[in-house]
Scaffold this motif. Structure first.
Motif, PDB file in Angstrom:
ATOM      1  N   LEU A 193      -9.177   3.133 -10.827  1.00 21.20           N
ATOM      2  CA  LEU A 193     -10.556   2.652 -10.733  1.00 21.20           C
ATOM      3  C   LEU A 193     -11.036   1.878 -11.960  1.00 21.20           C
ATOM      4  O   LEU A 193     -11.977   1.094 -11.866  1.00 21.20           O
ATOM      5  CB  LEU A 193     -11.498   3.831 -10.483  1.00 21.20           C
ATOM      6  CG  LEU A 193     -11.214   4.640  -9.205  1.00 21.20           C
ATOM      7  CD1 LEU A 193     -12.049   5.918  -9.202  1.00 21.20           C
ATOM      8  CD2 LEU A 193     -11.493   3.805  -7.968  1.00 21.20           C
ATOM      9  N   LEU A 234     -12.568   1.707  -3.629  1.00 23.53           N
ATOM     10  CA  LEU A 234     -12.196   0.330  -3.969  1.00 23.53           C
ATOM     11  C   LEU A 234     -12.415  -0.651  -2.828  1.00 23.53           C
ATOM     12  O   LEU A 234     -12.168  -1.840  -2.987  1.00 23.53           O
ATOM     13  CB  LEU A 234     -10.727   0.276  -4.413  1.00 23.53           C
ATOM     14  CG  LEU A 234     -10.431   0.913  -5.776  1.00 23.53           C
ATOM     15  CD1 LEU A 234      -8.936   1.094  -5.974  1.00 23.53           C
ATOM     16  CD2 LEU A 234     -11.023   0.070  -6.908  1.00 23.53           C
ATOM     17  N   PRO A 280      -5.561  -2.794  -4.227  1.00 24.88           N
ATOM     18  CA  PRO A 280      -5.578  -1.336  -4.402  1.00 24.88           C
ATOM     19  C   PRO A 280      -4.275  -0.624  -4.044  1.00 24.88           C
ATOM     20  O   PRO A 280      -3.816   0.239  -4.791  1.00 24.88           O
ATOM     21  CB  PRO A 280      -6.735  -0.893  -3.507  1.00 24.88           C
ATOM     22  CG  PRO A 280      -7.679  -2.057  -3.544  1.00 24.88           C
ATOM     23  CD  PRO A 280      -6.800  -3.272  -3.572  1.00 24.88           C
TER      24      PRO A 280
END
Length: 338
Positions: A30, A76, A146
């Motif tokens: 993150l 995300l 991601p």
């Protein structure tokens, strides 16, 4: 104590034992200290609530990583990529320097080592873990989609097998290997400033002396001494401002103009992002003593400081590092922050 209470306490203990490594994983995913801690708390709550459905076909650790991965991927989906100032704008000459802040969710955030780095017995494993939370590597991870990010972290940082990652992500080994190749290619194309930072663990004698000289130069606000410590192409950043400066002349020039109120500061060492750092306290003209100003993260290469990164949101960072929000003038009597 009833059996159910004992079982609950035992489960809490088992889950809590994984908090630090899960926080490290979520932080790499993150790029945010606070979002990572929120993600881990969500992961542990979900695990606690659904533990009766955990069938034990995988290890508890693998199951927790699966939950944490899903939590991070959900977070995300908004597409926000944490960045450093160098990722967003060109370097600004000192003559054009202006302090323009951007929202908190723009920036890659610093993280205390103790919150993300377990203490493995293997020194080589510990070194890899430290390198994988350094600012340059963290910024590079943010360039990846991601799922590629998850694959790279699990395979390269945590040394999971391709088959284990495939099972966690619900995909094939071929798909995992393909994602890893693409992720490696992206990182190779986009080398981040600071990627060559070399810090031994623990610090060797030369690095320790460099930091001692840095503290003396900064606290004395001695620009001649500081110039001798900075690499000629050193970079200075100051999130939440998007301004970044390159080169000794502009950095020291900034410090003696817009940064002049930092004269007389006190520095307290902190361990941050696998690198040496300092909590900077400026003189407090109202209360006396010193007031928080920045968490500094230093990148070092070939005996010089190549990166000088100051995170200025002290109301958020200093409590995260366990640092006091005011210290008295007798700074040498204050205990160091954790």
């Amino acid at each position: 104590m009833t059996n159910s209470t004992a079982t609950t306490t035992d489960l809490d203990t088992k889950l809590e034992a994984h908090r630090v490594e899960l926080t490290g994983y979520c932080y790499r995913m993150l790029g945010s200290s606070f979002e990572a801690e929120d993600a881990v708390q969500d992961t542990l709550v979900r695990a606690w609530r659904s533990y009766d459905k955990f069938e034990g076909r995988a290890s508890l650790r693998s199951w927790l990583y699966r939950i944490a991965t899903n939590v991070c991927l959900d977070m995300l989906t908004a597409g926000n990529k944490r960045a450093r100032p160098m990722d967003l704008t060109d370097s600004t000459p000192l003559a054009q320097a202006a302090l323009s802040p951007r929202p908190d969710n723009t920036w890659l955030e610093p993280m205390p080592d103790a919150r993300v780095l377990p203490t493995p017995a293997d020194p080589a494993e510990a070194a890899v873990a430290k390198e994988s939370v350094r600012l340059a590597f963290m910024a590079a991870l943010q360039q990846l989609p991601p799922k590629q990010r998850a694959v790279l972290i699990l395979r390269e940082v945590l040394a999971w097998k391709a088959s284990e990652v495939a099972e966690l992500l619900g995909t094939t080994v071929a798909s995992v290997n393909s994602a890893l190749q693409r992720a490696r290619a992206t990182l190779a194309e986009r080398e981040q400033p600071g990627a060559d930072a070399t810090v031994s663990d623990p610090l060797d004698e030369e690095q320790q002396k460099l930091l001692e000289r840095y503290v003396a130069a900064f606290e004395g606000y001695d620009m001649t001494a500081l110039t001798a410590l900075l690499h000629e192409d050193a970079i200075m950043t100051m999130p939440p401002f998007d301004l970044w400066l390159t080169g000794v002349k502009d950095i020291t020039g900034f410090m003696t103009t817009l940064g002049a109120p930092c004269a007389g500061s006190h520095l307290m060492p902190v361990q941050v992002n696998g690198l040496p750092g300092f909590a900077q306290y400026k003189p407090d003209p109202e209360k006396g003593g010193f007031t928080p100003w920045a968490v500094q993260v230093l990148e070092i290469s070939d005996g010089r400081i190549t990166g000088f990164h100051c995170f200025l949101d002290t109301e958020r960072w200093f409590p995260l590092f366990g640092l006091p929000l005011h210290i008295e003038a007798e700074a040498d009597q204050v205990e160091e922050g954790v």
